[in-house]
Design an enzyme around this catalytic site. Sequence first.
Site, mmCIF file in Angstrom:
data_model
loop_
_atom_site.group_PDB
_atom_site.id
_atom_site.type_symbol
_atom_site.label_atom_id
_atom_site.label_comp_id
_atom_site.label_asym_id
_atom_site.label_seq_id
_atom_site.Cartn_x
_atom_site.Cartn_y
_atom_site.Cartn_z
ATOM 1 N N ASP A 4 -7.610 15.539 -88.629
ATOM 2 C CA ASP A 4 -7.891 16.930 -88.995
ATOM 3 C C ASP A 4 -8.097 17.742 -87.709
ATOM 4 O OD1 ASP A 4 -8.888 19.359 -89.799
ATOM 5 O OD2 ASP A 4 -10.550 18.545 -90.990
ATOM 6 N N TRP A 20 -17.264 17.949 -91.566
ATOM 7 C CA TRP A 20 -15.885 17.996 -92.054
ATOM 8 C C TRP A 20 -15.356 16.609 -92.375
ATOM 9 C CZ3 TRP A 20 -14.764 22.092 -94.361
ATOM 10 C CH2 TRP A 20 -15.181 23.349 -93.887
ATOM 11 N N LYS A 53 -8.204 29.090 -87.273
ATOM 12 C CA LYS A 53 -8.942 28.907 -86.018
ATOM 13 C C LYS A 53 -8.027 29.146 -84.815
ATOM 14 C CE LYS A 53 -12.015 26.766 -88.872
ATOM 15 N NZ LYS A 53 -12.125 25.667 -89.822
HETATM 16 C C1 LIG Z 1 -12.493 25.008 -90.936
HETATM 17 C C2 LIG Z 1 -12.282 23.531 -91.074
HETATM 18 C C3 LIG Z 1 -11.892 22.952 -92.291
HETATM 19 C C4 LIG Z 1 -11.755 23.754 -93.563
HETATM 20 O O1 LIG Z 1 -10.656 24.557 -93.515
HETATM 21 P P1 LIG Z 1 -10.205 25.417 -94.798
HETATM 22 O O2 LIG Z 1 -8.870 25.903 -94.335
HETATM 23 O O3 LIG Z 1 -11.212 26.488 -94.998
HETATM 24 O O4 LIG Z 1 -10.117 24.505 -95.949
HETATM 25 C C5 LIG Z 1 -11.679 21.595 -92.326
HETATM 26 N N1 LIG Z 1 -11.809 20.837 -91.231
HETATM 27 C C6 LIG Z 1 -12.180 21.353 -90.038
HETATM 28 C C7 LIG Z 1 -12.321 20.461 -88.846
HETATM 29 C C8 LIG Z 1 -12.428 22.721 -89.934
HETATM 30 O O5 LIG Z 1 -12.793 23.239 -88.746
#
Ligand SMILES: *Cc1c(COP(=O)(O)O)cnc(C)c1O
Length: 375
Positions: A186, A117, A210
């Site tokens: 993030d 990521w 999540k």
């Molecule tokens: C799932 C995830 C993403 C991507 O998320 P989307 O909403 O599908 O764009 C980005 N960063 C992390 C750490 C993630 O777990």
Amino acid sequence: MTLIEALVADEKESEMTRAYNFCAGPAALPQAVLSEAQKDLLNYKGKGMSVMEMSHRSADYIAIAEEAEQDLRDLLKIPANYKVLFLQGGASLQFAQIPMNLLRGHSTADYVNTGMWSGKAIAEARKYCDVNVVASDEHNKFRGVPALDTWNLNSKAAYLHYTPNETIHGVQYNYIPDADVPLVADFSSSILSEPLDVSKFGLIYAGAQKNIGPAGIVVVIVREDLIGEVLPGTPTMLDYKVAAENGSMYNTPPTFSWYLAGLVFKWLKHIGGLEKMAEINHRKATKLYAAIDESNGFYHNPVMLPYRSIMNVPFTLIDPALEKTFLRDAEARGLLNLAGHRSVGGMRASLYNAVPEEGVDALIDFMKDFAKKMG
Ligand SMILES: *Cc1c(COP(=O)(O)O)cnc(C)c1O
């Protein structure tokens, strides 16, 4: 007793008919939240219609949206000088929206590379600025976090970006890095899993699917002095200032996702807030890692001990040829979505807030039985 309290009680009493879902995302939602949404689905609190059918400008919907924001502010103790935005495009659009908004005349930004990521965030940011990768754990196969004293920080950077929890590799920072420039993080897969000092950050973002709610929404928490100076050509829809000034309703927001996220925040408050959630989450993760470590090598987690994630636990089996049987037998026991990410293989159990401790206990029992049968 509020409705959500009543539903939590019902859930405990009723026979468990749902499976335990270890999906990395879209992930499990609290059963009490789904029950409440179901009760209100056709007729929201006597209004004669579903939340999905309401104008986002109606007094009823504005109340839902504002309450969700306030509950999130309460849970994370978000200081008053931060804006809370409910946006679209997922965390992945933030990979572009962040440099568009936060470069503010700078030509470079600092990024730490700890996995898939952060790698995606870096690749996208390169479209807008010079990215200085201050440290990378790639040579270590993304099994940890490079030591802070080796980071090649640049004081001219617009901000420092990192990924506190790498969802795919199961690597989590056990500290918040200190930086002279605004810190951007993030938190997609770890927000609300434990208390967080928001004042240490310039910007926090998290895709909802999540630990917040259903897919379709991304939460951005940003210090207000950082917004308002976008790159030329930035679409109006991607300007944080425009979103902030319009209560995240410059256009129609994903109303139902926002409403459901609000129910999750209420559920978290009912559980006892983030201190209580952290206690449960640490207990869940600790016992699963113990089961892996005590399996005499039948199961293996590759992450360096201090950086093991409490949310995403990847593991391999002693013989990859057993994986298909493992997944099939797990499913038969009501333990779903344990396959690892397609890029790394193996298994992964995601232990987000809505995965109950009994689910982790059931997984551990299954893993022990499976190892005994096959080992
Ligand atoms: C799932 C995830 C993403 C991507 O998320 P989307 O909403 O599908 O764009 C980005 N960063 C992390 C750490 C993630 O777990």
